[in-house]
Design a protein around this motif. Structure first.
Motif: not given
Length: 136
Positions: A41-52, A72-79, A129-132
């Motif tokens: 799992v690849f987690l992306d903690f983000k906000a709509d207003w965040c330029s970074t 194809n191999h990693v689950v991407f989840i936006n938080v 993530a891909l290697a794992a």
């Protein structure tokens, strides 16, 4: 990756949005479900207003467009940081701020990037993530 390659990948990602598969949006229990199933799992903690966060997203999407194996191999989840910044998942992982990227497999954290926007650094995390995921 040099600037020219990045520019080409970025252009491709922006002009061909239908080819990219959108990451799932976090809901409570989603991460545990995927980890229990053996997913990376690849987690992306983000906000709509965040330029970074936006800069990180552009890099992630360009890398995914260049290498389909990531999706194809990693689950991407936006938080969504505004909604889940104080959630149990965020506290358990000790996420310090929005614009944090984390890779999990099983009960282990394999890596993280905090507020980094470098293509090289984000690619290294995605490669981890891909290697794992390929290792099983």
């Amino acid at each position: 990756m040099n600037r020219r390659q990045f520019a080409l990948l970025s252009t491709a990602a922006l002009t061909l949005p239908g080819l990219a598969i959108a990451a799932a949006d976090y809901t409570p229990g989603l991460v545990r479900k995927h980890l229990a199933a053996g997913d990376t799992v690849f987690l992306d903690f983000k906000a709509d207003w965040c330029s970074t966060c936006a800069a990180q997203e552009r890099v992630i999407e360009a890398l995914k467009a260049a290498e389909p194996a990531y999706e194809n191999h990693v689950v991407f989840i936006n938080v969504d940081w505004d909604r889940y910044g104080d959630a149990a998942l965020t506290r358990e992982l000790k996420i310090p701020r929005r614009s944090t990227l984390v890779v999990l497999k099983g009960d282990q954290e394999l890596g993280r990037v905090v507020a980094g926007t470098s293509t090289k650094v984000i690619k290294a995390l995605m490669d981890t993530a891909l290697a794992a995921a390929r290792a099983g």
